[in-house]
Write an enzyme that holds these catalytic residues in place. Structure first.
Site, mmCIF file in Angstrom:
data_model
loop_
_atom_site.group_PDB
_atom_site.id
_atom_site.type_symbol
_atom_site.label_atom_id
_atom_site.label_comp_id
_atom_site.label_asym_id
_atom_site.label_seq_id
_atom_site.Cartn_x
_atom_site.Cartn_y
_atom_site.Cartn_z
ATOM 1 N N ASP A 65 20.444 -43.489 33.194
ATOM 2 C CA ASP A 65 20.811 -43.893 34.549
ATOM 3 C C ASP A 65 20.503 -45.375 34.709
ATOM 4 O O ASP A 65 19.417 -45.835 34.327
ATOM 5 C CB ASP A 65 20.035 -43.084 35.585
ATOM 6 C CG ASP A 65 20.387 -43.486 37.011
ATOM 7 O OD1 ASP A 65 21.595 -43.541 37.330
ATOM 8 O OD2 ASP A 65 19.462 -43.764 37.799
ATOM 9 N N GLU B 217 26.750 -43.066 33.284
ATOM 10 C CA GLU B 217 27.682 -43.155 34.400
ATOM 11 C C GLU B 217 28.696 -44.252 34.150
ATOM 12 O O GLU B 217 28.352 -45.315 33.621
ATOM 13 C CB GLU B 217 26.931 -43.432 35.706
ATOM 14 C CG GLU B 217 26.299 -42.220 36.334
ATOM 15 C CD GLU B 217 25.699 -42.531 37.685
ATOM 16 O OE1 GLU B 217 26.087 -41.898 38.689
ATOM 17 O OE2 GLU B 217 24.817 -43.396 37.746
ATOM 18 N N ASP C 232 15.161 -42.135 39.753
ATOM 19 C CA ASP C 232 15.934 -42.540 38.576
ATOM 20 C C ASP C 232 15.862 -41.507 37.458
ATOM 21 O O ASP C 232 16.872 -41.213 36.800
ATOM 22 C CB ASP C 232 15.440 -43.900 38.070
ATOM 23 C CG ASP C 232 15.629 -44.997 39.110
ATOM 24 O OD1 ASP C 232 16.702 -45.041 39.729
ATOM 25 O OD2 ASP C 232 14.705 -45.802 39.307
#
Length: 370
Positions: free
Chosen positions: A178, A268, A352
């Site tokens: 992340d 992502e 996170d």
């Protein structure tokens, strides 16, 4: 590369000639299309280059293959404008702002590499620090010489060889990453990537040299550049290059470590240009991280090892979902909330790390459904 004075003069002349030929050919194409809708191709511009070399004597002083390659680069850029939505119309190259480089092709041994130098057409052997020597079976195809802003010279050599079979990924060791503004990334095991901010670490030194630069004759618009201005500009460029080298070195080490340890990496699919805009207020930190370059490095290194990089949709609510029970908490849209407790299962989460676990789970789900 470590060229001597005469070699530096030749290289700079070659950069200038390639830029001139590129701009001239682009001008021919624009004028031909405006006149009667004619679309010129590489062969047309190459014929024009032959006539142009008869008129301009100094074009014959540099490598003719490099001039032809400049036309090929224009032809590629021109075709990409019509075939790719991401490519804009080719622009004229600037003497001050465009990158100085040229490409030449190996023809019967005109390019060769030795232990401490490289032979190039029309210039001979240039002293060089060789990154690594090629295998004897590799076929040397071309070389691209470039000049950086800090007046350092590099050559990138292209080889052709038979690629060995890519190993098949048999393991299932996976990790989720992340993005983290103050640490590059947080993985699904709770570890942070890197706390270095190389631009900020050199900010004081850079500001000092830029302040000196602003006081030199030539800093104002349309003012002639003095020798002291050029010397000081070179110092500023060296600091920028040093920062860039530090960042690239760190990203290469981190990406190689992850590619060696894991078979599946889930990330992502973020738009870093949007994240770095003024609305978020952390553009400098975002650009200093180089997360986009990091993902590009990860992608090709994993592919080379027969492993997978899985990109999760950027609208996937990775931060809002509880990684234990799947409860979605819309309050976590507030970026100031760094730790939270799930109202459903009462599990305490770091924002996170929880997002990284959700990214990992979503990535594995995507692989399973294929």
């Amino acid at each position: 590369l470590y060229p001597n004075k005469s070699q530096i003069e030749y290289l700079n002349n070659c950069f200038g000639c390639c830029r001139f030929v590129y701009n001239q050919a682009l001008k021919w194409r624009i004028l031909a299309y405006q006149a009667d809708g004619t679309s010129l191709n590489y062969n047309d511009t190459a014929f024009g280059l032959t006539a142009l070399k008869k008129q301009i004597a100094w074009l014959r002083d540099v490598d003719s293959i490099a001039l032809q390659q400049a036309l090929r680069h224009l032809d590629t850029a021109y075709n990409n404008f019509f075939t790719s939505k991401r490519s804009g119309f080719p622009k004229f190259k600037s003497k001050r702002h465009s990158k100085c480089s040229y490409t030449t092709i190996n023809q019967g041994g005109t390019i060769s590499i030795s232990d401490n130098g490289i032979k190039l057409p029309k210039i001979g052997i240039i002293k060089a620090s060789i990154h690594r020597l090629p295998d004897p079976v590799w076929i040397l195809k071309s070389a691209t010489v470039s000049k950086e802003r800090d007046d350092t010279y590099y050559v990138s050599v292209l080889f052709e060889y038979t690629k060995p079979a890519t190993p098949v990924c048999t393991g299932a060791k996976a990790i989720g990453l992340d993005y983290k503004s103050d640490g590059l990334y947080v993985d699904s095991n709770g570890r942070t990537g890197s706390n270095h901010k190389y631009y900020r670490e050199s900010h004081k030194k850079l500001a000092k040299e830029q302040r000196r630069l602003s006081r030199k004759c030539g800093s104002k618009k349309d003012e002639p550049k003095s020798n002291n201005f050029i010397k000081q500009c070179r110092k500023v460029n060296k600091i920028h290059k040093h920062i860039s080298n530090q960042r690239l070195d760190n990203l290469h080490k981190l990406s190689t470590e992850i590619a060696n340890q894991y078979d599946i990496v889930c990330v992502e699919n973020l738009d870093m240009k949007v994240i770095s805009n003024k609305g978020f207020g952390n553009g400098k930190a975002t650009l200093d991280n180089g997360f986009g370059m990091f993902l590009s490095m990860l992608e090709y290194k994993l592919a080379d090892r027969g492993k997978l990089l899985v990109r999760i949709d950027k609208w996937f609510p990775s931060s809002q979902l509880c990684s234990c029970c799947g409860y979605r908490n819309p309050l976590i849209k507030d970026l100031s909330i760094r730790k939270w407790e799930c109202p459903a299962c009462h599990m305490y989460h770091d924002r996170d790390t929880n997002a990284a676990v959700n990214i990992l789970n979503e990535g594995l789900r995507i692989i399973a459904t294929k």
